[in-house]
Design an enzyme around this catalytic site. Structure first.
Site, PDB file in Angstrom:
ATOM      1  N   HIS A 122      35.010  36.985  30.367  1.00 44.14           N
ATOM      2  CA  HIS A 122      36.108  36.886  31.330  1.00 44.14           C
ATOM      3  C   HIS A 122      36.332  38.207  32.065  1.00 44.14           C
ATOM      4  CE1 HIS A 122      38.934  39.187  28.794  1.00 44.14           C
ATOM      5  NE2 HIS A 122      38.391  38.553  27.768  1.00 44.14           N
ATOM      6  N   ASP A 123      36.685  38.086  33.335  1.00 40.99           N
ATOM      7  CA  ASP A 123      37.094  39.202  34.188  1.00 40.99           C
ATOM      8  C   ASP A 123      35.977  40.208  34.438  1.00 40.99           C
ATOM      9  OD1 ASP A 123      40.131  38.646  34.507  1.00 40.99           O
ATOM     10  OD2 ASP A 123      39.807  38.544  32.349  1.00 40.99           O
ATOM     11  N   GLY A 140      33.996  41.009  27.965  1.00 39.42           N
ATOM     12  CA  GLY A 140      35.014  40.935  29.004  1.00 39.42           C
ATOM     13  C   GLY A 140      35.216  42.248  29.734  1.00 39.42           C
TER      14      GLY A 140
END
Length: 260
Positions: A122-123, A140
């Site tokens: 994520h991100d 992440g």
């Protein structure tokens, strides 16, 4: 519409597909997903609703895009977009998570090549023309600039950055930032020298390569304090490559991998 959608595919109401998109058997595209012109979605693909995809991407068998992040704090209301550019190629069983921590979410640029089972958490922010070999893994919040090559089974720690045109050898754990143009290897990545093959492939001439080499020699081997070495590098070896190296080092939050 002229879309070629296999009868076993599931396209939920609210998904937006350009009329030129093709979708293979048993694939699922959720409501809210946006798929751009000329994209080819092959068999057993799952594209989640947070995904926004540009043009002419190829998504091979078993890929999941915009999936729930592997984060124990995640709840569906926290989902943020996965934004993908143009002409990316996702090979079999690639997995890219949607965002959770930042409003911009996860971002993938253009012309990236993701080999089988590679993953971005994520991100993550990924630039252009990068290659991720089989099972290369980004935790992440990892940032990858442009023209990077991550070899097989490379694992990049969360919040690390990989500078442009760097190469990381196989089975390497990256726990700190890898600076631009570097070649890294080791159980924990260390800088061995320059990624000369990658620099030549990407059109860096001899003068540019010599400048990069001189800057790193000054920064890493002169015995000067880092701040002083960076000032001297800008003064003695002016050029865009020097500017890139200096800016990258000065903005590092986790520190650089070791040399040698």
């Amino acid at each position: 519409m002229s879309m070629n959608i296999h009868p076993t595919a599931i396209i939920e109401d609210g998904a937006q597909l350009h009329e030129s998109v093709t979708v293979g058997p048993y694939s699922i595209i959720e409501s809210g997903a946006v798929i751009g012109e000329g994209c080819r979605i092959e068999s057993c693909v799952r594209i989640f609703g947070a995904t926004r995809m540009g043009a002419h991407n190829r998504v091979c068998h078993g890929v999941t895009l915009g999936s729930e992040p592997q984060d124990l704090t995640f709840t569906p209301d926290k989902a943020r977009p996965l934004v993908i550019g143009d002409r990316n190629h996702f090979k079999e069983n690639v997995n890219i998570s949607c965002g959770i921590k930042s409003e911009e979410g996860s971002r993938i640029g253009h012309d990236n090549y993701w080999m089988a089972f590679s993953h971005a958490g994520h991100d993550c922010i990924v630039g252009d023309r990068n290659v991720f070999a089989n099972t290369a893994t980004l935790a992440g919040h990892v940032e990858v600039e442009d023209g990077v090559f991550l070899s097989g089974q490379v694992a990049v720690h969360q919040f690390c950055r990989i500078g442009s045109y760097a190469m990381v050898a196989g089975v390497t754990g990256v726990a700190q930032d890898v600076p631009p143009f570097a070649l890294a290897d080791g159980h924990r990545a260390r800088m061995l020298g320059l990624n000369l093959v990658g620099l030549k492939r990407n059109g860096f001439n001899q003068e540019q390569r010599n400048r990069i080499k001189a800057v790193y020699r000054l920064v890493l081997r002169s015995g000067l304090r880092l701040a002083e070495a960076l000032v001297r590098a800008e003064r003695e070896y002016p050029g865009p490559e020097t500017d890139h190296i200096v800016q990258f080092i000065q903005s590092s939050r986790r520190g650089l991998i070791s040399f040698g």
